[in-house]
Write a protein that holds these residues in place. Structure first.
Motif, PDB file in Angstrom:
ATOM      1  N   UNK A   5       0.804  -1.325   0.054  1.00 53.30           N
ATOM      2  CA  UNK A   5       0.110  -0.097   0.062  1.00 53.30           C
ATOM      3  C   UNK A   5       0.836   1.124   0.188  1.00 53.30           C
ATOM      4  N   UNK A   6       0.352   2.387  -0.551  1.00 49.13           N
ATOM      5  CA  UNK A   6       1.167   3.688  -0.721  1.00 49.13           C
ATOM      6  C   UNK A   6      -0.100   4.459  -0.570  1.00 49.13           C
ATOM      7  N   UNK A   7       0.353   5.334   0.597  1.00 48.64           N
ATOM      8  CA  UNK A   7      -0.641   6.431   1.049  1.00 48.64           C
ATOM      9  C   UNK A   7      -0.099   7.907   0.832  1.00 48.64           C
ATOM     10  N   UNK A   8      -0.675   8.790  -0.112  1.00 45.78           N
ATOM     11  CA  UNK A   8      -0.390  10.205  -0.160  1.00 45.78           C
ATOM     12  C   UNK A   8      -1.439  10.959   0.665  1.00 45.78           C
ATOM     13  N   UNK A  14      -7.159  11.945   1.290  1.00 47.44           N
ATOM     14  CA  UNK A  14      -5.929  10.832   1.121  1.00 47.44           C
ATOM     15  C   UNK A  14      -6.169  10.065  -0.037  1.00 47.44           C
ATOM     16  N   UNK A  15      -5.204   9.724  -0.543  1.00 47.59           N
ATOM     17  CA  UNK A  15      -5.036   8.545  -1.623  1.00 47.59           C
ATOM     18  C   UNK A  15      -4.336   7.116  -1.427  1.00 47.59           C
ATOM     19  N   UNK A  16      -5.227   6.308  -1.165  1.00 43.90           N
ATOM     20  CA  UNK A  16      -4.597   4.790  -0.755  1.00 43.90           C
ATOM     21  C   UNK A  16      -4.331   4.021  -2.014  1.00 43.90           C
ATOM     22  N   UNK A  17      -3.156   3.669  -2.531  1.00 42.32           N
ATOM     23  CA  UNK A  17      -2.974   2.839  -3.510  1.00 42.32           C
ATOM     24  C   UNK A  17      -2.620   1.371  -3.296  1.00 42.32           C
ATOM     25  N   UNK A  18      -3.565   0.613  -3.827  1.00 40.41           N
ATOM     26  CA  UNK A  18      -3.167  -0.814  -3.330  1.00 40.41           C
ATOM     27  C   UNK A  18      -2.458  -1.521  -4.448  1.00 40.41           C
ATOM     28  N   UNK A  19      -1.622  -2.399  -4.378  1.00 41.74           N
ATOM     29  CA  UNK A  19      -1.179  -3.342  -5.197  1.00 41.74           C
ATOM     30  C   UNK A  19      -0.861  -4.677  -4.756  1.00 41.74           C
ATOM     31  N   UNK A  20      -1.365  -5.540  -5.735  1.00 39.87           N
ATOM     32  CA  UNK A  20      -1.400  -7.020  -5.370  1.00 39.87           C
ATOM     33  C   UNK A  20      -2.623  -7.639  -5.212  1.00 39.87           C
ATOM     34  N   UNK A  21      -2.804  -8.501  -4.159  1.00 42.20           N
ATOM     35  CA  UNK A  21      -4.132  -9.145  -4.155  1.00 42.20           C
ATOM     36  C   UNK A  21      -4.825  -8.692  -2.903  1.00 42.20           C
ATOM     37  N   UNK A  46     -11.582  10.377   0.636  1.00 43.09           N
ATOM     38  CA  UNK A  46     -10.559   9.061   0.612  1.00 43.09           C
ATOM     39  C   UNK A  46     -10.856   8.451  -0.706  1.00 43.09           C
ATOM     40  N   UNK A  47      -9.606   8.337  -1.391  1.00 44.38           N
ATOM     41  CA  UNK A  47      -9.659   7.859  -2.846  1.00 44.38           C
ATOM     42  C   UNK A  47      -8.720   6.532  -2.659  1.00 44.38           C
ATOM     43  N   UNK A  48      -9.251   5.564  -3.232  1.00 45.84           N
ATOM     44  CA  UNK A  48      -8.765   4.252  -3.321  1.00 45.84           C
ATOM     45  C   UNK A  48      -8.300   3.981  -4.789  1.00 45.84           C
ATOM     46  N   UNK A  49      -7.039   3.817  -4.861  1.00 45.74           N
ATOM     47  CA  UNK A  49      -6.668   3.365  -6.401  1.00 45.74           C
ATOM     48  C   UNK A  49      -6.477   1.866  -6.546  1.00 45.74           C
ATOM     49  N   UNK A  50      -7.186   1.365  -7.365  1.00 44.09           N
ATOM     50  CA  UNK A  50      -6.965  -0.141  -7.611  1.00 44.09           C
ATOM     51  C   UNK A  50      -6.217  -0.596  -8.862  1.00 44.09           C
ATOM     52  N   UNK A  51      -5.364   0.492  -9.528  1.00 40.80           N
ATOM     53  CA  UNK A  51      -5.034  -0.004 -10.848  1.00 40.80           C
ATOM     54  C   UNK A  51      -4.078  -1.067 -10.784  1.00 40.80           C
ATOM     55  N   UNK A  52      -2.959  -1.254  -9.568  1.00 42.63           N
ATOM     56  CA  UNK A  52      -2.368  -2.267  -9.343  1.00 42.63           C
ATOM     57  C   UNK A  52      -2.887  -3.512  -8.745  1.00 42.63           C
TER      58      UNK A  52
END
Lengths: 108, 332
Positions: A5-8, A14-21, A46-52
């Motif tokens: 997870x990467x949080x900006x 807040x942008x939470x980017x998730x990567x993996x499963x 709160x934005x969650x990015x699921x591109x990865x």
């Protein structure tokens, strides 16, 4: 596979980017991170990015339902962006697609 | 530790020091296993060894004193041993509770499939773990209706089993009020929404098949509807159907859909354990699944369901990561 997870953060978003499963094993970790953002005073979006995200099961969908309900309670906007096609399909089948704000992010 | 053990240990040590034989080493290994079973901690064993040395002769002061250091070090090993023993006992208790939940869950689904002169039913439902998150039910009514439920509950384990029990009994009481499938899901959604964790939800297809008119009326809640095979055209179609999963919004409404079956037509209802199947590095494609179903069309509904399960299990190298349920209804 694991989840990273990467949080900006800025003051109101807040942008939470998730990567993996996102599944029964990794889901609680993702939920904790997203809920921390939801509960941070002053955060309006709160934005969650699921591109990865490579895989998501129904436990993963459950997390977004839980977060959506929590956002309604605290009056925070919840946005999900960059859904991979398989995840978008799950969102559509369960009906979640019509309930949360979906947007295409800068990466698209 | 008993005096008897102490005497035996002294004897073992004496014999070994006298001849250093393999027999004593073997006996020492057996003794170690026995002491573990008796829950003797490492520090107790060190204490025994120290006392045994005193029996055997004059122990130099520095050797005696060194035992205090060794004992202190081994106390941590002892703590670890005790915590493993305690975890093992909790694990056994957990396993036995899971076995009770699993047995209870099995009692919630029909034990036998109904038999009709011109409708065949096939069913395969396999849990990925001890407790399944998939729920199905087949209920026959005196007026010739055959009500089918196929459902997936988020998560597995005890919470899924408890949710399943709630679904079954809520549906039984609502069923008596003779609602249509859309009304059934609307009422059931309110029950589920009020009674499950905010992160849980249930997907479901519920429908009633009229065995006289061969008409299937159904409604869908966040569930992939399945397929219908039209024998006259020799083609599979995706069943229509859309609706919010149960437990997400308290005021969800559902639409009723209808499918009529002619002779030879087949309905295939399933859970995501079938469609979200990973074959090697890719996911099972809809057309692939249809081609496997097509290959089984000449068989009975049950053989078709059994063969498809075996085929998918083989393709996924005997891995079943998610609960799997497929229900097949064939008009003969």
């Amino acid at each position: 596979m694991d989840l990273t997870m990467n949080i900006t953060r800025n003051e109101t978003e807040h942008l939470v980017s998730l990567s993996g499963d996102v599944d029964a094993f990794t889901g609680p970790k993702a939920k904790e991170a997203i809920m921390t953002s939801v509960e941070t005073p002053g955060v309006a979006v709160v934005v969650v990015d699921l591109s990865q995200v490579e895989y998501m099961d129904s436990t993963g969908i459950g997390i977004f339902i839980g977060v959506m309900k929590a956002c309604k309670q605290v009056g925070c906007d919840f946005v999900v962006q960059n859904l991979p096609s398989r995840v978008e399909r799950l969102f559509r089948i369960t009906g979640l697609y019509d309930l949360v704000s979906i947007r295409k992010g800068e990466s698209e | 530790m008993t005096r008897g053990i102490e005497k035996k240990y002294v004897q073992l040590l004496r014999d070994y020091l006298a001849g250093q034989g393999e027999d004593q080493l073997y006996d020492a290994q057996q003794l170690g296993k026995w002491l573990l079973l008796q829950d003797i901690s490492p520090e107790e064993m060190i204490d025994l060894h120290g006392r045994a040395l005193e029996y055997l002769g004059d122990v130099p002061e520095f050797v005696r004193a060194s035992f205090s250091i060794l004992t202190e070090v081994m106390i941590e090993y002892g703590n670890e041993h005790r915590s493993v023993t305690s975890m093992r006992s909790k694990h056994k208790q957990f396993q036995s509770e899971m076995a009770v939940a699993s047995a209870m869950q099995k009692s919630l689904v029909p034990q036998e499939l109904p038999v009709y002169p011109d409708v065949e039913i096939g069913l395969v439902s396999v849990a990925a773990k001890q407790i399944s998150g998939d729920y199905y039910n087949i209920v026959t009514h005196d007026d010739g209706r055959l009500c089918l439920t196929i459902s997936d509950i988020t998560g597995k384990g005890i919470s899924a089993a408890m949710c399943m029990s709630m679904l079954k009994y809520a549906m039984e009481s609502l069923g008596d009020m003779l609602h249509g499938p859309d009304e059934m899901l609307r009422h059931l959604n309110r029950v589920v929404e009020r009674n499950i964790d905010p992160s849980m939800f249930v997907t479901m297809l519920f429908g009633c098949y009229d065995t006289q008119k061969h008409r299937f009326r159904y409604a869908v809640a966040g569930h992939e509807p399945g397929f219908v095979y039209r024998a006259k055209e020799g083609r599979f179609y995706d069943m229509e159907g859309k609706g919010m999963a149960l437990g997400i919004c308290s005021d969800s409404h559902y639409q009723e859909y209808e499918v009529h079956l002619d002779v030879g037509d087949v309905l295939i209802l399933l859970t995501d354990g079938v469609t979200e199947r990973k074959i090697g590095r890719y996911y099972l494609h809809r057309d692939e699944l249809v081609s496997y179903l097509e290959a089984e069309l000449g068989t009975s509904a049950q053989v078709m369901a059994d063969n498809l399960y075996s085929k998918l299990l083989l393709l996924s190298q005997f891995e079943l990561p998610d609960d799997y349920t497929m229900m097949i209804l064939r008009r003969t």
